[in-house]
Enzyme design. Structure first.
Site, PDB file in Angstrom:
ATOM      1  N   HIS A 159       0.856  -1.185   0.000  1.00 32.32           N
ATOM      2  CA  HIS A 159       0.000   0.000   0.000  1.00 32.32           C
ATOM      3  C   HIS A 159       0.888   1.230   0.000  1.00 32.32           C
ATOM      4  CE1 HIS A 159      -3.114   2.856   1.162  1.00 32.32           C
ATOM      5  NE2 HIS A 159      -3.946   1.962   0.665  1.00 32.32           N
ATOM      6  N   ASP A 211      -7.981  -5.491   0.052  1.00 29.03           N
ATOM      7  CA  ASP A 211      -8.504  -6.258  -1.069  1.00 29.03           C
ATOM      8  C   ASP A 211      -8.099  -7.716  -1.054  1.00 29.03           C
ATOM      9  OD1 ASP A 211      -9.975  -4.258  -2.213  1.00 29.03           O
ATOM     10  OD2 ASP A 211      -8.212  -3.380  -3.128  1.00 29.03           O
TER      11      ASP A 211
END
Ligand code: CMC
Length: 438
Positions: A314, A372
């Site tokens: 991320h 996700d």
């Protein structure tokens, strides 16, 4: 200084080497997190721009909505930790919070739910749009188009300078995106569109429109409805990410909110952003079984392969994504409810997670599972097709986008977004006639 922010308590002086030009820039403190260096007069004083491709070190706006501490793995909405919101509130409570700044009282909540629910149907003529798409159109293509087309149908709420119009547009978007999304799915499988049911909760109604058929009664499973609500909460907002910045940039021009949210949906589609949940499932299908994982991991580590471990890493979280922890727990709840024990996808996911949390390649780069990684597995278990995963993300994020857009519109210092560049192209030269070009 923006009227919303506190005055600077510190300054930074920048001197251009070899000249007598220097400037003193204010350092603006936030309530938490790093202060930001206000460079607005840098160009006027020194004649230089700042350079930050990917905006990793740039605050593009002032905001009171969401705070992320990527090193600590903290996510707060209006100060409330995501873990508490996911456990103790509903998606529409979070929507109210993001839009208005505080959690609603019971009566505020009831009024808000009524306001949203009133707008769940879409204009009947908008329904005909779907017929223009090929049956195999990706539902994100349909979402982008139909949400963009809303501006052609709801002229009565398009005055962006009128707070009541802004509110109605927000209601319309939050209420109608599940209907638009569910119909994109129904169209792709050739089933009749299901009209929204206003006696159901937000997540329940969405599941109903996705799964029900007119020929049979449809029972809503409360565990799955709660899981869906939680997935929506966890995706509701995430500070100034690519799609939110897209919405703000589009909105800064004065474009109407439906056009701005359509731009956000387009930006979300990419596999590095909202498309990752779909990409995780594709990756697991490609790996095929736990025994193939070591080979796959070697490919990921090989720079020339351009293969990434989808659902990992991320831009901001350099620690475990707090949303992934909640998602992991929800994943187990959903699989238990559905009686799924030996799910090869989940076995592979667990194994990948174990390797990545111990392997030096991932540890040294601080690559942890993101939201996700697990959401795809939950959605698959719930029978939602892979192509709909990013659409679901868009349904949830519409709340964040419209809250950020509203905040921007209410910010008195708001002006058109217009980045500059480091130009490295040709210097000025003359055009030669085409016949004389060598
Ligand atoms: N698999 C393997 N290596 C990775 C990965 C990954 N998923 N992500 C980053 N790296 C490596 C990258 O190769 C680089 O290595 P090196 O320093 O040796 O060149 C290093 O880690 C830093 O990568 P980066 O590309 O500079 O990091 P970034 O902050 O620009 O990218 C990201 C963030 C999310 C785009 C990236 O981690 C990624 O592509 N992840 C997979 C896609 C994904 O899961 N996206 C969903 C994000 S969460 C939901 C959302 O925001 O929409």
């Amino acid at each position: 200084m923006n009227e919303m922010s506190k005055p600077a308590t510190q300054t930074v002086t920048v001197t251009l080497d070899g000249t007598n030009r220097s400037t003193t820039l204010p350092l603006l403190p936030g309530t938490i997190g790093p202060a930001v260096l206000d460079i607005r007069k840098l160009y006027a004083d020194l004649g230089v721009f700042t350079y930050d491709p990917g905006y990793g070190g740039t605050a593009a706006c002032e905001s009171k909505i969401t705070y992320i501490d990527g090193d600590q793995g903290i996510l707060l909405h209006r100060g409330y930790p995501i873990e508490q919101l996911a456990e103790k509130s509903s998606f529409l409570e979070v929507a109210y919070l993001l839009l208005h700044g505080d959690l609603p009282t019971k009566s505020e909540y009831e009024t808000f739910v009524k306001g949203v629910t009133y707008h769940t149907m879409i204009h009947e003529q908008l329904r005909r749009f779907y017929d223009g798409f090929r049956r195999d159109a990706h539902p994100m293509a349909v979402m982008t188009a139909v949400v963009g087309a809303m501006s052609a149908f709801y002229h009565d709420s398009l005055d962006i300078n009128d707070p009541r119009h802004r509110e109605i547009s927000a209601f319309r978007l939050i209420a109608k995106v599940p209907t638009i999304a569910a119909w994109a799915y129904k169209y792709s499988i050739g089933q009749p569109f299901m009209y929204p049911r206003n006696d159901l909760g937000y997540a329940e109604n969405f599941l109903y429109m996705l799964n029900a058929v007119p020929a049979e009664p449809y029972q809503i499973n409360p565990v799955l409805a709660r899981a869906m609500d939680r997935i929506l909460i966890l995706h509701a907002d995430h500070e100034q990410n690519a799609s939110t910045s897209t919405v703000r940039l589009a909105g800064s021009t004065g474009a109407n909110p439906f056009a701005c949210i359509a731009a956000g949906i387009a930006s979300l589609w990419g596999p590095a952003h909202g498309g990752a949940n779909e990409a995780v499932l594709k990756m697991l299908a490609e790996i095929g079984s736990v025994k193939n994982i070591p080979d796959f991991i070697s490919k990921v580590k090989d720079k020339n392969s351009h293969v990434r471990l989808m659902g990992f890493g991320h831009r901001v979280y350099k620690n475990y994504d707090p949303r992934a922890k909640i998602m992991q727990q929800t994943c187990h709840e959903v699989l238990a409810e559905l009686g799924i024990k030996d799910e090869p996808m989940l076995d592979m996911a667990m194994e990948l997670e174990k390797i990545a949390l111990n392997d030096d390649y991932f540890v040294s780069r601080k690559l942890y599972p993101n939201v996700d990684f697990y959401s795809g597995i939950i959605l698959k278990a719930m029978g939602i097709p892979t192509s709909m995963f990013t659409v679901l993300f868009a349904v949830a994020r519409t709340v964040g986008w419209i809250s950020q857009w509203k905040e921007m519109m209410e910010d008195p210092s708001q002006r058109i977004g217009r980045p500059r560049q480091l130009y490295t192209g040709a210097t000025a030269r003359d055009v030669t006639p085409i016949d004389a070009r060598g």
